[in-house]
Design an enzyme around this catalytic site. Sequence first.
Site, PDB file in Angstrom:
ATOM      1  N   GLN A 101       0.560  23.285  49.846  1.00 17.25           N
ATOM      2  CA  GLN A 101       0.329  24.093  48.647  1.00 17.25           C
ATOM      3  C   GLN A 101       0.501  23.281  47.369  1.00 17.25           C
ATOM      4  O   GLN A 101      -0.221  23.487  46.388  1.00 17.25           O
ATOM      5  CB  GLN A 101       1.278  25.291  48.635  1.00 17.25           C
ATOM      6  CG  GLN A 101       0.947  26.301  47.531  1.00 17.25           C
ATOM      7  CD  GLN A 101       1.844  27.522  47.590  1.00 17.25           C
ATOM      8  OE1 GLN A 101       2.879  27.514  48.253  1.00 17.25           O
ATOM      9  NE2 GLN A 101       1.474  28.574  46.896  1.00 17.25           N
ATOM     10  N   ARG A 139       9.499  22.986  40.800  1.00 15.37           N
ATOM     11  CA  ARG A 139       9.536  21.839  39.884  1.00 15.37           C
ATOM     12  C   ARG A 139       8.800  22.136  38.578  1.00 15.37           C
ATOM     13  O   ARG A 139       7.860  22.931  38.548  1.00 15.37           O
ATOM     14  CB  ARG A 139       8.917  20.612  40.549  1.00 15.37           C
ATOM     15  CG  ARG A 139       7.412  20.678  40.733  1.00 15.37           C
ATOM     16  CD  ARG A 139       6.865  19.476  41.497  1.00 15.37           C
ATOM     17  NE  ARG A 139       7.349  19.453  42.859  1.00 15.37           N
ATOM     18  CZ  ARG A 139       8.191  18.546  43.339  1.00 15.37           C
ATOM     19  NH1 ARG A 139       8.616  17.556  42.563  1.00 15.37           N
ATOM     20  NH2 ARG A 139       8.600  18.600  44.585  1.00 15.37           N
ATOM     21  N   GLY A 164       2.917  41.368  43.757  1.00 14.51           N
ATOM     22  CA  GLY A 164       2.071  40.259  43.357  1.00 14.51           C
ATOM     23  C   GLY A 164       0.890  40.148  44.309  1.00 14.51           C
ATOM     24  O   GLY A 164       0.833  40.835  45.336  1.00 14.51           O
ATOM     25  N   MET A 209       0.986  32.719  47.393  1.00 11.30           N
ATOM     26  CA  MET A 209       2.222  32.803  48.158  1.00 11.30           C
ATOM     27  C   MET A 209       2.374  34.171  48.817  1.00 11.30           C
ATOM     28  O   MET A 209       2.742  34.279  49.988  1.00 11.30           O
ATOM     29  CB  MET A 209       3.421  32.502  47.263  1.00 11.30           C
ATOM     30  CG  MET A 209       4.764  32.559  47.978  1.00 11.30           C
ATOM     31  SD  MET A 209       4.874  31.402  49.367  1.00 11.30           S
ATOM     32  CE  MET A 209       5.063  29.869  48.465  1.00 11.30           C
ATOM     33  N   ILE A 210       2.092  35.223  48.073  1.00 10.77           N
ATOM     34  CA  ILE A 210       2.180  36.565  48.633  1.00 10.77           C
ATOM     35  C   ILE A 210       1.151  36.749  49.750  1.00 10.77           C
ATOM     36  O   ILE A 210       1.433  37.368  50.787  1.00 10.77           O
ATOM     37  CB  ILE A 210       1.974  37.632  47.535  1.00 10.77           C
ATOM     38  CG1 ILE A 210       3.218  37.709  46.652  1.00 10.77           C
ATOM     39  CG2 ILE A 210       1.661  38.992  48.136  1.00 10.77           C
ATOM     40  CD1 ILE A 210       4.471  38.194  47.368  1.00 10.77           C
ATOM     41  N   CYS A 236       7.318  26.839  41.455  1.00  6.83           N
ATOM     42  CA  CYS A 236       8.622  27.458  41.704  1.00  6.83           C
ATOM     43  C   CYS A 236       9.703  26.415  41.968  1.00  6.83           C
ATOM     44  O   CYS A 236      10.886  26.685  41.756  1.00  6.83           O
ATOM     45  CB  CYS A 236       8.542  28.442  42.865  1.00  6.83           C
ATOM     46  SG  CYS A 236       8.071  27.695  44.439  1.00  6.83           S
ATOM     47  N   SER A 249       8.680  17.892  48.630  1.00  2.48           N
ATOM     48  CA  SER A 249       8.720  19.355  48.659  1.00  2.48           C
ATOM     49  C   SER A 249       9.923  19.877  49.426  1.00  2.48           C
ATOM     50  O   SER A 249      10.533  19.165  50.229  1.00  2.48           O
ATOM     51  CB  SER A 249       7.441  19.903  49.309  1.00  2.48           C
ATOM     52  OG  SER A 249       6.305  19.569  48.557  1.00  2.48           O
TER      53      SER A 249
END
EC number: 1.2.1.70
Length: 438
Positions: free
Chosen positions: A125, A58, A198, A202-203, A56, A118
Amino acid sequence: MKLLTLGINHHTAPVAIREKVAFDPEFLQEALHDLRQHLVGANQAGLPEATILSTCNRTELYCAANDADAASLLHEATFDWLAKTQQLAPSSLEPHIYSLPQSDAVRHAFRVACGLDSMVIGETQILGQMKDAVRTANDAGVLGTYLNQLFQKTFAVAKEVRGSTEIGAHSISMAAASVRLAERIFESIADQRVLFIGAGDMITLCATHFVARKPKAVAIANRTIERGQELADSISIQDVEAESFKLSDLPSRLHEFDIIISSTASSLPIIGLGMVESALKQRRRKPMVMIDLAVPRDFEPEISRLNDIYLYTVDDLGVMIQTGASLRQAAVSQAEAIIEDRVGNFMHWMQGRKTVPLIQDIQQQGEHLRQLELDRAMKRLMRGEDPQEVLNAMAQGLTNKFLHGSLHALQHSNGAEREALIKLLPKLFASHSKPEDH
């Protein structure tokens, strides 16, 4: 061999640009094969190596290729491929691109894996995402010796940095930031209904944080009901039981929820302006918080213009997660020092790879000379000659052949070349024997 990292990230471009260059994970192997073929067609010598890291925040192309011409050739070929593949005008993409050759590419890979590049400094992550990218490149058969060595060293450096510094301390995760954003609008999440769209990592992280606030209701909308239910079961706690439903049911159920968090791999928005307008009418203008963690985005940008809608993207979360930067600075400095030292080690390894063909040639030549003298000695022994004389002759023959090239060069050189040989030859023929060996 030349290394290159060409990319775009949250430092150089907003989400509206980043989503245009993001790669669909399902087609990543196909893209890798196409990239390699493009580099081959651009007159790259040998077989190029490639890896694509697309998240999300890069999209980065890591390449290694034998380039007989200028290093700019690899940059041009890689940039042209990215622009063409993502159907973008080079002029619109170029201002946001960074191109990092050789040691800069190595340093960047190390920093990315350690979480230093980041949005959330020190987050973990990205390391898993990088490992997935490498695994995909390996499965596609385009990883190669140099990139494989680069990434194995990258993972080792990340482990060292995380184990010897507090780089992950005092950081605010994307999931935690999502909760804080929602709490800006709703005083208590316990009174709200929350929908997660989703069922990826991440979710899952976000759901864990929100469920800890014990909202009034929790639901998972996913393309496959089985995966959605699996996540719903895993996050359910006492007094909070999550349900799941199909993504196709979203238009009829969106109005039920006060907070919607989405992170899917869809290449197109899954929540449009019309769907949200309809939901607002059914809610009688009651506010809705929408947090879009996907790139490409899951919500149409026009939704943000609606009254009573509070739409946030990953870039909005980035502002919040910068807190605690001063507390992390000491750990960042330690990490940078470790990385700098390890970059030097890796570049030394790359320089050493240049001598491999020369070493192989010398070894082959030595083996050829050894075999000649051995064959000559065996023939003399078979004729019944004195073994002692045969061994002495073989040793003398090997010595003469071993020294011939160096002595010939010294005798036929002059000036600076002769001075250089005079300094070099004693090092080449220095004895490493201990006194007791004589």
